[in-house]
Design an enzyme around this catalytic site. Structure first.
Site, PDB file in Angstrom:
ATOM      1  N   TYR A 145       0.855  -1.189   0.000  1.00  0.00           N
ATOM      2  CA  TYR A 145       0.000   0.000   0.000  1.00  0.00           C
ATOM      3  C   TYR A 145       0.887   1.234   0.000  1.00  0.00           C
ATOM      4  O   TYR A 145       1.839   1.329   0.760  1.00  0.00           O
ATOM      5  CB  TYR A 145      -0.878  -0.005   1.258  1.00  0.00           C
ATOM      6  CG  TYR A 145      -1.762   1.218   1.410  1.00  0.00           C
ATOM      7  CD1 TYR A 145      -2.790   1.486   0.499  1.00  0.00           C
ATOM      8  CD2 TYR A 145      -1.578   2.101   2.472  1.00  0.00           C
ATOM      9  CE1 TYR A 145      -3.605   2.595   0.655  1.00  0.00           C
ATOM     10  CE2 TYR A 145      -2.393   3.217   2.633  1.00  0.00           C
ATOM     11  CZ  TYR A 145      -3.408   3.462   1.707  1.00  0.00           C
ATOM     12  OH  TYR A 145      -4.217   4.565   1.865  1.00  0.00           O
ATOM     13  N   ASP A 240       9.173   2.784   0.025  1.00  0.00           N
ATOM     14  CA  ASP A 240       8.113   3.380   0.828  1.00  0.00           C
ATOM     15  C   ASP A 240       8.336   2.939   2.270  1.00  0.00           C
ATOM     16  O   ASP A 240       7.965   1.835   2.661  1.00  0.00           O
ATOM     17  CB  ASP A 240       6.745   2.931   0.308  1.00  0.00           C
ATOM     18  CG  ASP A 240       5.600   3.498   1.148  1.00  0.00           C
ATOM     19  OD1 ASP A 240       5.881   4.096   2.213  1.00  0.00           O
ATOM     20  OD2 ASP A 240       4.440   3.328   0.744  1.00  0.00           O
ATOM     21  N   LYS A 268       3.894   8.636   9.131  1.00  0.00           N
ATOM     22  CA  LYS A 268       3.675   8.039  10.458  1.00  0.00           C
ATOM     23  C   LYS A 268       4.660   8.537  11.537  1.00  0.00           C
ATOM     24  O   LYS A 268       4.487   9.634  12.040  1.00  0.00           O
ATOM     25  CB  LYS A 268       3.638   6.514  10.306  1.00  0.00           C
ATOM     26  CG  LYS A 268       2.469   6.135   9.359  1.00  0.00           C
ATOM     27  CD  LYS A 268       2.046   4.703   9.355  1.00  0.00           C
ATOM     28  CE  LYS A 268       0.708   4.548   8.673  1.00  0.00           C
ATOM     29  NZ  LYS A 268       0.735   4.124   7.266  1.00  0.00           N
TER      30      LYS A 268
HETATM   31  C1  LIG Z   1       0.076   4.586   5.873  1.00  0.00           C
HETATM   32  C2  LIG Z   1       0.871   4.331   4.650  1.00  0.00           C
HETATM   33  C3  LIG Z   1       0.888   5.212   3.561  1.00  0.00           C
HETATM   34  C4  LIG Z   1      -0.032   6.393   3.474  1.00  0.00           C
HETATM   35  O1  LIG Z   1       0.203   7.338   4.447  1.00  0.00           O
HETATM   36  P1  LIG Z   1      -1.004   8.333   4.856  1.00  0.00           P
HETATM   37  O2  LIG Z   1      -0.347   9.287   5.808  1.00  0.00           O
HETATM   38  O3  LIG Z   1      -2.045   7.471   5.474  1.00  0.00           O
HETATM   39  O4  LIG Z   1      -1.457   8.986   3.612  1.00  0.00           O
HETATM   40  C5  LIG Z   1       1.742   4.970   2.524  1.00  0.00           C
HETATM   41  N1  LIG Z   1       2.561   3.891   2.529  1.00  0.00           N
HETATM   42  C6  LIG Z   1       2.572   3.020   3.547  1.00  0.00           C
HETATM   43  C7  LIG Z   1       3.521   1.870   3.506  1.00  0.00           C
HETATM   44  C8  LIG Z   1       1.707   3.190   4.626  1.00  0.00           C
HETATM   45  O5  LIG Z   1       1.670   2.282   5.589  1.00  0.00           O
END
Ligand SMILES: *Cc1c(COP(=O)(O)O)cnc(C)c1O
Length: 430
Positions: A145, A240, A268
């Protein structure tokens, strides 16, 4: 049975003015077929719902709260920042400071742009890669994701998986056409995918340790091989690390596995519990962003002074506490080991993937190395397990495809209580 009178009332009231009473789908508890909880407050490892029930929390704001909820040094810093004005429309010294902290921990990073969310960070990373290479296609991995940006919402992890929406409605075919999603941990397949798409391939984006389809561990050499193939083919490699950055180690997954991506996305943890994101990496690529270059990206709340101040404090705390990652790993391993043991003792088939302070329990009889391996996990069993844990005062993620997160505030006592709850539930199920 715990009382959920107020939560249930809010569920009905919320549905009149919000969509499914939530502002992010996983909060609906739809995937575990349980009445959803409304949070009232959280502190340390605990979260309390609106009915006054208290739970040991393993969601921890999806990993953001690595220091524990409402951690005082961070809260104090945020309050100071708010008092000085919560948003300016001008640059601040603190943004430079947070960038410097990230830089000194990540040798792959020359420059950083802060955003208001992880989604924006990933979206910008892809835009930069396309501008840098002049090419269009993206390779991603099934179950990873990267936020809810159109081009990346292809086979994209828990939110979609648990609700059974493969790519999502409302996305133009033109946006997903240039996205190739393949199985994680299959280097031969990756080689082929690069070979076939080479002419148009701008970038590869990956969660170095996928945490959005449950935790999946990269097999030995997979990330290194990935990086080498990207380099050999002049494809931009994007890690990511929105979850894994400052979570698996100070240097993230890239430090742990010794791989240098071209671009890294954060979110995060780096906001200390406030909204944030960041895209970062090699200066040749990053300097393509406006105002230096021609790739446009902006945000009213980008580099917001409250998020930035909280982030600085949080990262400084992580830097100062040299033992935190070792402690977290040991506590996590201890909990996982009890859960495994109890499952075995009671004839319950589980696979538990864990690294550092994250883990996920898959109710299945085989290993889980890719998204495909998650397809036959026992979702109904997880749903019951989740509901029973709630009754015991333990909050796991409301989906069979999410990760559990520990924080510095999860004491041995709290972990012992969790283990006891799991034991009781598994014994009842025997
Ligand atoms: C949470 C998440 C996102 C998106 O971040 P948001 O602040 O919710 O937009 C992107 N990549 C990963 C791996 C995530 O866990």
């Amino acid at each position: 049975m715990i009382a959920l009178k107020h939560s249930n009332r809010l569920l009905k009231r919320g549905a009149q003015s919000l969509i499914g009473s939530v502002n992010s789908p996983v909060r609906s508890f739809k995937a575990v077929n349980t009445d959803m909880l409304f949070a009232q407050k959280a502190y340390g490892p605990f979260i309390c719902d609106i009915d006054g029930n208290k739970y040991i929390d393993y969601i921890m704001s999806w990993g953001a709260a690595i220091l524990g909820h409402a951690f005082k040094p961070v809260v104090d810093e945020a309050i100071l920042a708010v008092k000085n004005g919560s948003s300016f429309g001008l640059a601040t010294e603190q943004e430079i400071q947070l960038a410097e902290i990230i830089k000194r921990n990540y040798s792959s990073i020359d420059k950083i742009r802060f955003t208001a969310s992880g989604t924006e960070a990933c979206m910008t990373a892809v835009r930069l890669a396309r501008a840098f290479t002049g090419k269009t296609k993206i390779i991603k991995f099934d179950g990873c994701y990267h936020g809810h940006f159109d081009s990346l919402l292809v086979k994209s992890g828990s939110g979609n998986l648990t609700l059974g929406i493969p790519s999502g409605e409302g996305i133009l075919p033109a946006y997903s056409r240039d996205t190739v999603s393949i199985s994680f941990n299959d280097i031969e397949l990756f080689k082929k995918a690069v070979e076939v798409n080479k002419k148009d391939l701008a970038c590869v984006i990956v969660e170095p340790v996928p945490c959005n389809t449950g935790v999946i561990l990269p097999q030995t050499g997979f990330l290194k091989a990935l990086a080498k193939i990207c380099k050999d083919n002049q494809v931009v490699l994007i890690f990511d690390e929105v979850v894994t950055g400052f979570r698996l180690s100070l240097k993230g997954a890239q430090g742990l596995f010794g791989v240098k991506p071209d671009l890294t996305c954060f979110g995060k943890i780096i906001g200390g519990g406030f909204p944030i994101g960041a895209v970062a990496g090699r200066k040749e690529i990053m300097d393509l962003l406006a105002p230096v270059g021609g790739v446009y990206q902006a945000g009213t709340f980008s580099g917001n002074p409250v998020s930035i101040s909280a982030g600085i404090k949080a990262l400084e705390c992580l830097e100062k506490n040299k033992k935190i990652y070792i402690d977290l790993e040991q506590k996590t391993a201890a909990l996982v080991s009890v859960i495994k043991h109890e499952a075995e003792a009671n004839g319950i088939k589980v696979t538990i993937n864990t690294i550092g302070s994250v883990f996920s329990i898959f109710f299945t009889d085989h290993e889980v190395r890719s998204y495909a391996d998650t397809l036959d996990v026992d979702k109904a069993f997880y749903a019951d397990f989740f509901a029973q844990l709630c009754q015991e005062g333990v909050l796991f993620p409301p989906s069979a495809f999410e990760a559990c997160f520990l924080s510095q505030a999860h004491s041995d006592a709290v972990i012992g209580q969790t283990a006891k709850a799991v034991k009781k539930i598994f014994r009842m199920r025997r």
